[in-house]
Design an enzyme around this catalytic site. Structure first.
Site, PDB file in Angstrom:
ATOM      1  N   ARG A  20      83.357  -4.260  61.534  1.00  0.00           N
ATOM      2  CA  ARG A  20      81.829  -4.009  61.557  1.00  0.00           C
ATOM      3  C   ARG A  20      81.216  -2.784  61.974  1.00  0.00           C
ATOM      4  O   ARG A  20      80.563  -2.177  61.231  1.00  0.00           O
ATOM      5  CB  ARG A  20      81.019  -5.204  61.996  1.00  0.00           C
ATOM      6  CG  ARG A  20      80.982  -6.497  61.063  1.00  0.00           C
ATOM      7  CD  ARG A  20      80.269  -7.644  62.090  1.00  0.00           C
ATOM      8  NE  ARG A  20      81.011  -7.967  63.260  1.00  0.00           N
ATOM      9  CZ  ARG A  20      80.331  -8.256  64.418  1.00  0.00           C
ATOM     10  NH1 ARG A  20      79.114  -8.298  64.776  1.00  0.00           N
ATOM     11  NH2 ARG A  20      81.055  -8.376  65.500  1.00  0.00           N
ATOM     12  N   ASN A  38      79.400 -10.878  60.273  1.00  0.00           N
ATOM     13  CA  ASN A  38      80.691 -11.861  60.140  1.00  0.00           C
ATOM     14  C   ASN A  38      79.994 -13.020  59.483  1.00  0.00           C
ATOM     15  O   ASN A  38      79.052 -13.487  59.799  1.00  0.00           O
ATOM     16  CB  ASN A  38      81.155 -12.093  61.472  1.00  0.00           C
ATOM     17  CG  ASN A  38      82.206 -11.096  62.093  1.00  0.00           C
ATOM     18  OD1 ASN A  38      82.575 -10.138  61.304  1.00  0.00           O
ATOM     19  ND2 ASN A  38      82.266 -11.020  63.447  1.00  0.00           N
TER      20      ASN A  38
END
Length: 92
Positions: A20, A38
């Site tokens: 990320r 996520n």
């Protein structure tokens, strides 16, 4: 400005490997807004919003495997028009 939006779901070893944050850094480098977060199934959802060329470059980066620490098995992409366009690129 003609903005373009996509949502992408990235599957593989993409959680717990800095995916990320690497996606955020790449998006900011390209000038793309959105987010990377996520999901419970182990994948990462990415919203990419902005001018066509940088958005397409971010999608290509995801499909190419993202950061070296990750292993991307597949990327599913679909057009997306957010109700409220994002102003930055966040992780969450």
């Amino acid at each position: 400005m003609s903005a373009l939006g996509f949502k992408a779901w990235v599957h593989g070893r993409v959680q717990g490997v800095g995916f990320r944050y690497s996606t955020q850094a790449e998006a900011k480098r390209l000038g793309v807004q959105g987010y990377a977060r996520n999901l419970d199934d182990g994948s990462v959802e990415v919203l990419a919003w902005g001018e066509a060329e940088p958005v397409e470059a971010l999608i290509a980066w995801l499909k190419a495997g993202g950061p070296r620490s990750a292993r991307v098995d597949k990327v599913l992409v679909e057009p997306y028009q957010p109700a409220q366009p994002p102003r930055d690129f966040t992780t969450g």
